[in-house]
Design a protein around this motif. Structure first.
Motif, PDB file in Angstrom:
ATOM      1  N   LYS A 145      -3.763  27.650 103.655  1.00 49.53           N
ATOM      2  CA  LYS A 145      -2.580  27.720 104.525  1.00 49.53           C
ATOM      3  C   LYS A 145      -1.832  29.027 104.321  1.00 49.53           C
ATOM      4  O   LYS A 145      -1.361  29.656 105.277  1.00 49.53           O
ATOM      5  CB  LYS A 145      -1.657  26.534 104.247  1.00 49.53           C
ATOM      6  N   ALA A 148      -3.641  31.806 106.081  1.00 47.15           N
ATOM      7  CA  ALA A 148      -3.465  31.728 107.531  1.00 47.15           C
ATOM      8  C   ALA A 148      -2.060  32.160 107.941  1.00 47.15           C
ATOM      9  O   ALA A 148      -1.882  32.870 108.947  1.00 47.15           O
ATOM     10  CB  ALA A 148      -3.748  30.318 108.018  1.00 47.15           C
ATOM     11  N   MET A 166     -13.374  34.150 111.791  1.00 45.46           N
ATOM     12  CA  MET A 166     -13.246  33.530 110.476  1.00 45.46           C
ATOM     13  C   MET A 166     -14.547  33.648 109.683  1.00 45.46           C
ATOM     14  O   MET A 166     -15.613  33.252 110.163  1.00 45.46           O
ATOM     15  CB  MET A 166     -12.878  32.051 110.601  1.00 45.46           C
ATOM     16  N   ASN A 168     -15.697  32.132 106.306  1.00 42.66           N
ATOM     17  CA  ASN A 168     -15.354  31.160 105.277  1.00 42.66           C
ATOM     18  C   ASN A 168     -16.267  31.297 104.072  1.00 42.66           C
ATOM     19  O   ASN A 168     -17.337  31.895 104.144  1.00 42.66           O
ATOM     20  CB  ASN A 168     -15.448  29.745 105.838  1.00 42.66           C
ATOM     21  N   LYS A 180     -10.782  26.510 103.900  1.00 48.20           N
ATOM     22  CA  LYS A 180     -11.059  26.421 105.337  1.00 48.20           C
ATOM     23  C   LYS A 180     -10.166  25.375 106.003  1.00 48.20           C
ATOM     24  O   LYS A 180      -9.599  25.612 107.069  1.00 48.20           O
ATOM     25  CB  LYS A 180     -12.538  26.080 105.532  1.00 48.20           C
ATOM     26  N   LYS A 181     -10.041  24.213 105.360  1.00 47.75           N
ATOM     27  CA  LYS A 181      -9.210  23.140 105.916  1.00 47.75           C
ATOM     28  C   LYS A 181      -7.758  23.597 106.019  1.00 47.75           C
ATOM     29  O   LYS A 181      -7.096  23.392 107.054  1.00 47.75           O
ATOM     30  CB  LYS A 181      -9.310  21.896 105.039  1.00 47.75           C
ATOM     31  N   HIS A 184      -7.317  26.259 108.828  1.00 45.50           N
ATOM     32  CA  HIS A 184      -7.341  25.682 110.181  1.00 45.50           C
ATOM     33  C   HIS A 184      -6.064  24.910 110.495  1.00 45.50           C
ATOM     34  O   HIS A 184      -5.617  24.882 111.656  1.00 45.50           O
ATOM     35  CB  HIS A 184      -8.556  24.775 110.355  1.00 45.50           C
ATOM     36  N   LEU A 187      -3.934  27.919 111.625  1.00 48.36           N
ATOM     37  CA  LEU A 187      -4.454  28.714 112.734  1.00 48.36           C
ATOM     38  C   LEU A 187      -4.597  27.909 114.021  1.00 48.36           C
ATOM     39  O   LEU A 187      -4.347  28.426 115.117  1.00 48.36           O
ATOM     40  CB  LEU A 187      -5.800  29.331 112.346  1.00 48.36           C
ATOM     41  N   ASP A 188      -5.016  26.663 113.900  1.00 51.87           N
ATOM     42  CA  ASP A 188      -5.215  25.844 115.095  1.00 51.87           C
ATOM     43  C   ASP A 188      -3.916  25.593 115.844  1.00 51.87           C
ATOM     44  O   ASP A 188      -3.936  25.235 117.023  1.00 51.87           O
ATOM     45  CB  ASP A 188      -5.864  24.502 114.718  1.00 51.87           C
ATOM     46  N   ARG A 193      -6.929  31.262 119.591  1.00 49.76           N
ATOM     47  CA  ARG A 193      -8.143  30.493 119.298  1.00 49.76           C
ATOM     48  C   ARG A 193      -9.022  31.248 118.307  1.00 49.76           C
ATOM     49  O   ARG A 193      -8.901  32.470 118.139  1.00 49.76           O
ATOM     50  CB  ARG A 193      -8.940  30.196 120.563  1.00 49.76           C
ATOM     51  N   VAL A 194      -9.890  30.504 117.667  1.00 47.75           N
ATOM     52  CA  VAL A 194     -10.908  31.094 116.804  1.00 47.75           C
ATOM     53  C   VAL A 194     -12.137  31.347 117.663  1.00 47.75           C
ATOM     54  O   VAL A 194     -12.713  30.421 118.231  1.00 47.75           O
ATOM     55  CB  VAL A 194     -11.253  30.158 115.627  1.00 47.75           C
ATOM     56  N   GLU A 197     -16.757  31.819 114.000  1.00 49.09           N
ATOM     57  CA  GLU A 197     -16.521  31.277 112.668  1.00 49.09           C
ATOM     58  C   GLU A 197     -17.851  30.969 111.991  1.00 49.09           C
ATOM     59  O   GLU A 197     -18.707  30.286 112.562  1.00 49.09           O
ATOM     60  CB  GLU A 197     -15.681  30.010 112.741  1.00 49.09           C
TER      61      GLU A 197
END
Length: 359
Positions: A145, A148, A166, A168, A180-181, A184, A187-188, A193-194, A197
């Protein structure tokens, strides 16, 4: 990188701090079944491991237990090698092993088999599967987090419509999955948008370079606005590719506060990195290992709990990390003594360093 992300604090720290080798007491011969030994298994030859983790942990163990010895092995990135090293330590009668697993899932059966023989395993930096007795690391989802948020800040007003690439970390590393979690989760919600990745097996920099080259060729030099890289090595690969392609002003974020990354911050090529102090992590792992060896409670050292895929409520100590940018470089890694200014400020960077007040 550790980020586990893991591939984490490397060149910057490796060149700047020192601990007396005499304090280590490592790799000494021991008798069969010598219960005064603690095992340390590290996954690869990242500069931080031999220079910092091993030495800091050994010094802490020596300060707590004069008769204790630290038996150290490095797997050089090979899961089979680490399995053999682990099983040899168990056969030799080592009762506590600090394990930074090459492959967290693959380690599960070894850990379970050792637990049945009364061996305590402390998962270090990344959470291995199996009957782990304790876990010492950083809050890796929070780190994702943090990375990001750093990217969103670097993008500024462009963030809401930004297209992000991205890179990862290794899918075999639970820390990378957590990075990664966490990334996202931010970022989400906060970028456009990504657009590309990929996970990078084994945290391989050559593989990251290939995957980023694919992104650059597929999307074109104007097809993305920012790069999220799980660690500084991959951030460096992206930065090199962008420089070769003549692409500028693309925010790039990494992790580990590597020397090369700090120099990229000074140059304005990389937007941020993540600083994770090795000392408190390694010292705490050493404290817990001694307490487990002596049959003492580890509640004060591991006040939290975490769950792996195979075990719940594992006692844990999770540290917080810090975002480092060009602006706060002097007030973070330099202030803490993690890296000397003269190592960052090469002749090429002298003017930039003077501007930042770190020359």
């Amino acid at each position: 990188m550790n980020a586990r992300t893991r591939h984490m604090v490397t060149g910057a720290l490796a060149l700047s701090l020192a601990l007396p080798l005499a304090a280590c007491g490592s790799e000494q011969p021991k008798a069969q079944g010598d219960n005064s030994s603690i095992g340390l298994l590290l996954p690869d030859k990242a500069p931080r491991y031999d220079t910092f983790d091993r030495r800091i942990m050994a010094a802490k163990i020596a300060s707590r237990c004069l008769e204790c010895k630290l038996e150290y092995r490095n797997a050089l990135g090979e899961e089979d090698t680490q399995r053999r090293q682990f099983e040899e330590m168990v056969r030799d009668g080592i009762r506590v092993i600090v394990l930074d697993a090459v492959d967290a899932k693959a380690a599960g059966p070894w850990v379970d088999a050792a637990a049945k023989k009364g061996v305590k395993v402390v998962a270090y930096d990344r959470l291995a599967e199996g009957a782990i007795s304790a876990y010492v690391s950083y809050d890796n989802e929070k780190i994702g987090k943090l990375q990001a948020e750093g990217l969103v800040t670097a993008l500024g007003a462009r963030a809401a419509t930004a297209r992000v690439v991205m890179l990862n970390g290794s899918p075999a590393d639970p820390s990378a999955v957590a990075f990664k979690k966490g990334a996202h989760a931010v970022l989400d919600r906060k970028v456009g948008r990504v657009v590309y990745e990929k996970d990078v097996a084994g945290w391989s920099i050559p593989l990251a370079r290939k995957k980023f080259a694919t992104a650059l060729n597929t999307l074109g030099p104007t097809g993305f606005d920012a790069v999220y890289a799980a660690n500084d090595g991959m951030a460096g690969a992206a930065a090199d590719a962008l420089e070769t392609a003549g692409v500028r002003d693309v925010p790039i974020g990494g992790q580990d506060a590597e020397l090369a990354a700090l120099q990229r911050l000074v140059k304005g090529v990389q937007s941020f990195t993540v600083y994770k102090e090795v000392r408190p992590e390694a010292q705490t792992a050493g404290e817990i290992a001694v307490d487990l060896l002596q049959g003492k409670s580890i509640t004060s050292q591991a006040p939290a709990t975490v769950d792996s895929k195979s075990r719940s409520h594992i006692p844990a100590k999770l540290f917080n990390a810090q975002l480092v940018t060009r602006k706060n470089l002097a007030d973070t890694v330099i202030r803490d003594g993690a890296v000397r200014p003269d190592l960052i400020c090469t002749a090429e960077l002298a003017a930039d360093c003077k501007e930042l007040g770190i020359g």
